[in-house]
Structures are given as structure tokens and as C-alpha cells.
Scaffold this motif. Structure first.
Motif, PDB file in Angstrom:
ATOM      1  N   ASN A  49      -3.010   2.194   7.599  1.00 16.76           N
ATOM      2  CA  ASN A  49      -2.188   2.790   6.557  1.00 16.76           C
ATOM      3  C   ASN A  49      -3.080   3.165   5.395  1.00 16.76           C
ATOM      4  O   ASN A  49      -3.274   2.387   4.471  1.00 16.76           O
ATOM      5  N   GLY A  75      -4.757   6.736   2.930  1.00 16.87           N
ATOM      6  CA  GLY A  75      -4.816   8.166   2.649  1.00 16.87           C
ATOM      7  C   GLY A  75      -6.127   8.584   2.010  1.00 16.87           C
ATOM      8  O   GLY A  75      -6.330   9.757   1.714  1.00 16.87           O
ATOM      9  N   TYR A  76      -6.992   7.588   1.742  1.00 21.59           N
ATOM     10  CA  TYR A  76      -8.349   7.859   1.247  1.00 21.59           C
ATOM     11  C   TYR A  76      -9.312   7.303   2.282  1.00 21.59           C
ATOM     12  O   TYR A  76      -8.934   6.462   3.114  1.00 21.59           O
ATOM     13  N   CYS A 126      -9.255  -2.228   4.004  1.00 19.46           N
ATOM     14  CA  CYS A 126      -8.613  -0.977   3.587  1.00 19.46           C
ATOM     15  C   CYS A 126      -9.025  -0.594   2.164  1.00 19.46           C
ATOM     16  O   CYS A 126     -10.178  -0.230   1.960  1.00 19.46           O
ATOM     17  N   GLY A 140      -4.416  -2.186  -0.737  1.00 18.81           N
ATOM     18  CA  GLY A 140      -3.604  -1.845  -1.908  1.00 18.81           C
ATOM     19  C   GLY A 140      -3.329  -0.360  -1.973  1.00 18.81           C
ATOM     20  O   GLY A 140      -3.892   0.422  -1.209  1.00 18.81           O
ATOM     21  N   GLY A 167      -2.776   3.625  -3.624  1.00 15.84           N
ATOM     22  CA  GLY A 167      -3.391   4.583  -4.540  1.00 15.84           C
ATOM     23  C   GLY A 167      -4.871   4.809  -4.302  1.00 15.84           C
ATOM     24  O   GLY A 167      -5.429   4.490  -3.246  1.00 15.84           O
ATOM     25  N   SER A 194       0.816  -1.218   0.000  1.00 16.22           N
ATOM     26  CA  SER A 194       0.000   0.000   0.000  1.00 16.22           C
ATOM     27  C   SER A 194       0.852   1.272   0.000  1.00 16.22           C
ATOM     28  O   SER A 194       0.345   2.357  -0.257  1.00 16.22           O
TER      29      SER A 194
END
Ligand SMILES: NC(=O)CC[C@H](N)C(=O)O
Length: 355
Positions: free
Chosen positions: A284, A286-287, A242, A215, A217, A45
Motif C-alpha cells: 500500500n 504511492g511514493y 514502507c 504511514g 502521505g 497509510s
């Protein structure tokens, strides 16, 4: 004297010490995890990101491949206040630039205040601030890595055998290895499939559950996995971790959005909406899921109320935004894998909640 430079999108250039040479670029993010550097550095990720450790000393218990989550290092570079020789040598042997001896508190504070940002790195005897800036200029935003799944997924299907009590079809969008082993330890044969696997291949396996992995992006770029979930909605129980949660939410008419700097660490508190129970989780991402569509939000982040768990009784769906497999821990939420296999079976199995 400095022999490494980190150029940030906000115009600043940090001087540092080169621990593994090279030039690279990526989205600068930080993790607050104080252990688990081998797991983080091999977590797919982190593909196309530059990973800063806020904990000041990284590498103090060596490097052992039994703790790796995949077969290579995924961040484009590693940044810490102090990297031990073990970690620096490992990163150099993998061709991944690494720098230390810079003020990572300042770096982390900048990301917290300004958000995850592009950076460029130049490290080694020939490094210059200009070279770091050139790398920065080439940096592509995370959402613009359109086929990032191909960079991290398996090319060929394979099976992680766990005794054959259940068959799990696991779509590998950049899977952490311990997701497959957590399911196999509970009796499942885990059929790991490429990120763009077609519906016929899944149907031929006749699985008990369809599972979408974590994963890197933007989940919006995993159209094929989203279409697969849509195809099997109502036909098979569905699970995800995730990125997997984000893809499942989108398949149920929901939406995802980019966070300012995300959640990365091993002490993110998550509250179960119904029971009020709080668990500590490894994260972990970021979206986040901004709209759960037809799914119900069953767990939320205590710090910012973002969706941490989604479910649907009607369609047999259970997903988590955090990493229940944890590694290196805490293991509070390992029971998720029992919940998934309960959906897959008749509910008569004995849960394995502790390792
Ligand atoms: N660990 C993950 O699966 C991360 C999911 C997604 N790439 C995000 O950053 O939110």
C-alpha cells in the motif's frame, strides 16, 4: 435513482448509491486486494485518501475488530461495486461516507491510465453532483498534507510487551498494529513513540534497534523522523517498513518520488536481487525510493523494478517497501522481523518464520 456522486479531477462525475452518508474528498486510489477489507480500511497509510476496491464484493465475511490495524477507519471514503450491509453499517457508524453500485472497473482503469487523482464525494438523500464537485475543488494533494503524521501517530509513548528479549524503539508515523505484534511475538518489547519523538527520549530507552513504521502521505514531510534516523546512524541498527523505508533512504542521502498510481494489493511480486527468489507481498504505497543513497537495493518489484528492500551491512540497516506483517496475507515475507531482531541481538536467536 442515484443518491451519491463521485466527481473526478478529470471532469467526470459518476453516479452511485449511498451506503454511508456524508461529503468528503481525497486522493482516489485503488487496491486489488480481494480479502483484508477490515485491515485496509483501518490502515493509517490510507489517511486523506478515497479507497476504491477493484474486487467487486466487499464485506462477505463480516466485520470483526480483532482484524483491525488501528482504532479507526482511515480513508476518507470507501468505494466498491457492492458493499455488504455489515461493512456499510460499520462505515456509517464511523462517520465515513461509502458508495457502491457504480462501475469500479471504469474508475480503476481511469486511475491506472491517468494516475491517482483528486476526487470529491457526496452521498445521501441531499447529495447532488454539484456538492461532489465542491468537495473536489477543496481537495489538497497528498504532498501538501504537511503535518499528516500528527493526524495518525500516537500522542503518548506506550509499550507492547513481548517478553523483553529485545527493546525496539518504534517511531509511529501511522503504524499498522500488526507490525508491533509481529515484533512482540518474536520476544521484543516494542516501545511505540510519537512520530516527532526527540533523540533524548530514544536514547533514554537504550533500544537494540530503531524502527520507523509505515504511514500516510509524502515521506518528505516526515522531517523529524528523518533527522532521528540521521542522529542514530552508526549508533543503532535501523529498520523500516514502507514509509519507514522511504524515510531511512532519505536519511542516507537518497530520494523519493511520487508514483503514477502506486502499489496496493496482496499479490505484488518481489524478487531478491542476490538469490533470485520471488515472494508475493502485501502493499500500500504511492511514493517510492528513486535513489537509495548510501544503501544497497536488495529486493525489487518484478513488475516495475522499483526498490522493495534496502540494506547496509556497514550501518546495520534493513528496510522493506512492502508490508512483511501482511495481514491478511500472504505471509511469505514474515521472516523480515527475524532479520530485524537478528540485527538487534547477537544473531543466536531461533527464527520464527511461520505463524
Ligand atoms: N504504507 C505506507 O507506509 C505508505 C507510505 C507512503 N505514504 C506512500 O504512499 O508511499
Amino acid at each position: 435513482m442515484a443518491d451519491a456522486y463521485v466527481a473526478l479531477a478529470d471532469g467526470r462525475v459518476f453516479e452511485a448509491r449511498a451506503r454511508a452518508p456524508g461529503r468528503t474528498r481525497g486522493e482516489l486510489v485503488f487496491t486489488t486486494a480481494y480479502t483484508g477489507y477490515e485491515e485496509s480500511l483501518t490502515d493509517p497509510s490510507y489517511e486523506e485518501q478515497v479507497l476504491t476496491f477493484s474486487y467487486p464484493l466487499i464485506g462477505n465475511y463480516g466485520v470483526r475488530d480483532e482484524r483491525f490495524e488501528s482504532d479507526r477507519v482511515h480513508p476518507n471514503a470507501a468505494v466498491a461495486r457492492e458493499l455488504t450491509d455489515d461493512v456499510a453499517e460499520w462505515l456509517e457508524s464511523e462517520g465515513v461516507p461509502a458508495v457502491d453500485h457504480l462501475d469500479t472497473r471504469e474508475l480503476v482503469t481511469s486511475v491506472r491510465e491517468e494516475g491517482a487523482m483528486a476526487c470529491g464525494i457526496a452521498a445521501g438523500p441531499d447529495a447532488t453532483p454539484e456538492a461532489a464537485k465542491e468537495e473536489l475543488a477543496e481537495c489538497v494533494g497528498m504532498s501538501d498534507h504537511l503535518d499528516i503524521g500528527k493526524q495518525v501517530s500516537t500522542d503518548e509513548p506506550y509499550t507492547v510487551e513481548g517478553g523483553g528479549d529485545y527493546d525496539v524503539a518504534l517511531v509511529d508515523c501511522g503504524m499498522k498494529g500488526s507490525i508491533a505484534t509481529s515484533l512482540a511475538e518474536r520476544g521484543a518489547d516494542v516501545h511505540v513513540l510519537p512520530y516527532d519523538v526527540d533523540a533524548d527520549t530514544v536514547a533514554e530507552l537504550d533500544p537494540d534497534v530503531l524502527f520507523v513504521s509505515n504511514g500516510p502521505g509524502d515521506p518528505a514531510n516526515f522531517e523529524s523522523a528523518q533527522a532521528l534516523v540521521e542522529t542514530f546512524t552508526g549508533e543503532l541498527p535501523l529498520a523500516g517498513i514502507c514509509l519507514g523505508q522511504q524515510i531511512v533512504a532519505r536519511a542516507f542521502g537518497g530520494d523519493t518520488e511520487k508514483m503514477a498510481f502506486g502499489h496496493r494489493g496482496v499479490n505484488q511480486p518481489v524478487r531478491d536481487v542476490e538469490t533470485g527468489q520471488v515472494v508475493m507481498t502485501t502493499q500500500n504505497h504511492g511514493y517510492s525510493v528513486a535513489d537509495p543513497g548510501d544503501l544497497e537495493v536488495t529486493q525489487v518489484n518484478v513488475n516495475d523494478d522499483t526498490a522493495e528492500g534496502l540494506e547496509s551491512e556497514e550501518f546495520s540497516v534493513v528496510t522493506r517497501q512492502y508490508h512483511p506483517e501482511a495481514n491478511p496475507g500472504p505471509h511469505d515475507s514474515l521472516g523480515f522481523f527475524d532479520e530485524v531482531l537478528d540485527l538487534a541481538g547477537d544473531g543466536s536467536r531461533t527464527p520464527v518464520t511461520a505463524d
